[in-house]
Motif scaffolding. Structure first.
Motif, mmCIF file in Angstrom:
data_model
loop_
_atom_site.group_PDB
_atom_site.id
_atom_site.type_symbol
_atom_site.label_atom_id
_atom_site.label_comp_id
_atom_site.label_asym_id
_atom_site.label_seq_id
_atom_site.Cartn_x
_atom_site.Cartn_y
_atom_site.Cartn_z
ATOM 1 N N VAL A 86 -6.849 -9.320 5.826
ATOM 2 C CA VAL A 86 -8.156 -9.504 6.459
ATOM 3 C C VAL A 86 -8.010 -10.101 7.857
ATOM 4 O O VAL A 86 -8.657 -9.642 8.798
ATOM 5 N N THR A 87 -7.148 -11.093 8.010
ATOM 6 C CA THR A 87 -6.982 -11.716 9.332
ATOM 7 C C THR A 87 -6.529 -10.700 10.365
ATOM 8 O O THR A 87 -7.110 -10.591 11.448
ATOM 9 N N SER A 90 -9.238 -8.005 11.025
ATOM 10 C CA SER A 90 -10.449 -8.491 11.687
ATOM 11 C C SER A 90 -10.255 -8.708 13.184
ATOM 12 O O SER A 90 -11.228 -8.767 13.930
ATOM 13 N N GLY A 95 -13.179 -4.899 13.889
ATOM 14 C CA GLY A 95 -12.432 -5.142 12.648
ATOM 15 C C GLY A 95 -13.280 -5.578 11.466
ATOM 16 O O GLY A 95 -13.167 -5.017 10.383
ATOM 17 N N ILE A 96 -14.125 -6.600 11.657
ATOM 18 C CA ILE A 96 -14.961 -7.092 10.554
ATOM 19 C C ILE A 96 -15.910 -5.993 10.101
ATOM 20 O O ILE A 96 -16.104 -5.776 8.904
ATOM 21 N N LEU A 99 -14.025 -3.585 7.999
ATOM 22 C CA LEU A 99 -13.757 -4.171 6.677
ATOM 23 C C LEU A 99 -15.014 -4.149 5.816
ATOM 24 O O LEU A 99 -14.950 -3.880 4.614
ATOM 25 N N ILE A 118 -22.133 -6.437 12.314
ATOM 26 C CA ILE A 118 -21.631 -7.286 11.225
ATOM 27 C C ILE A 118 -22.742 -8.044 10.507
ATOM 28 O O ILE A 118 -22.625 -8.318 9.319
ATOM 29 N N GLN A 146 -14.687 -14.937 8.740
ATOM 30 C CA GLN A 146 -14.276 -13.692 8.087
ATOM 31 C C GLN A 146 -14.893 -13.633 6.689
ATOM 32 O O GLN A 146 -15.437 -12.617 6.282
#
Length: 150
Positions: A86-87, A90, A95-96, A99, A118, A146
Motif C-alpha cells: 500500500v505504501t 499510494s 495511487g490511493i 487502490l 479519493i 492511507q
C-alpha cells in the motif's frame, strides 16, 4: 436479465465455498500461537467492524502471518480483498484512487463504477461494505491517511 442475476448469485455462493488460497509456507516456526491470537481477536462470528493491526520491524513476518490468516479464515466472508504494498502503490500517480478502485473491484460489488477522487472513493467503499461481511487486508501501511482513505 433474470438468468444473469441467478448466475451472479451462484458465482457469489461458490466463491464463498471455494476460497482463493495464497502461497505461504506451511512450516513456519512460532506461527500457530500468533495466528490463533489474531483470529480470536477478530471475533468473526460477531457482526460489526473489527480492526487489528500487525506491526513491527521489516522482515519479521507480518505479511506472512496476514497471508496465513487470509488462507485460514477467508471462507467465513462473502468477499475478500488483500491489497499489498500500500505504501509503495499510494506514492504513485493517483495511487490511493487506484487502490480504492482495486478494493472496490475485488470485493465483487455489482455495478462497479469508476471513482473520480479519493474522497468519493472512501465514501463509496464505506457504503458498499456496510451491508456485507467482508475481509479486507491491507499490507504495508505507514501513514494513517492511507488507512483512512481505504
Amino acid at each position: 436479465m433474470h438468468e444473469s442475476k441467478i448466475i451472479d448469485d451462484i458465482i457469489e455462493e461458490i466463491h464463498g465455498i471455494i476460497p482463493k488460497v495464497l502461497d505461504v509456507s506451511d512450516n513456519i516456526v512460532g506461527m500457530d500461537s500468533r495466528l490463533e491470537t489474531l483470529i480470536s481477536s477478530l471475533n468473526t462470528h460477531l457482526n460489526g467492524v473489527r480492526m487489528v493491526g500487525v506491526y513491527g520491524l521489516g522482515g519479521i513476518g507480518k505479511t506472512t502471518i496476514i497471508t496465513t490468516l487470509h488462507n485460514k479464515i477467508s471462507n467465513r466472508f462473502r468477499s475478500i480483498s488483500f491489497l499489498t504494498n500500500v505504501t509503495e502503490e499510494s506514492t504513485k500517480d493517483s495511487g490511493i484512487l487506484k487502490l480504492q478502485q482495486v478494493l472496490d473491484d475485488t470485493l465483487g460489488v455489482r455495478g462497479q463504477l469508476t471513482l473520480k477522487n479519493i474522497h468519493e472513493g472512501a465514501k463509496v467503499i464505506k457504503y458498499r461494505l456496510s451491508s456485507k461481511k467482508v475481509l479486507v487486508l491491507l499490507d504495508d501501511i505507514d501513514d494513517s491517511r492511507q488507512f483512512e482513505h481505504l
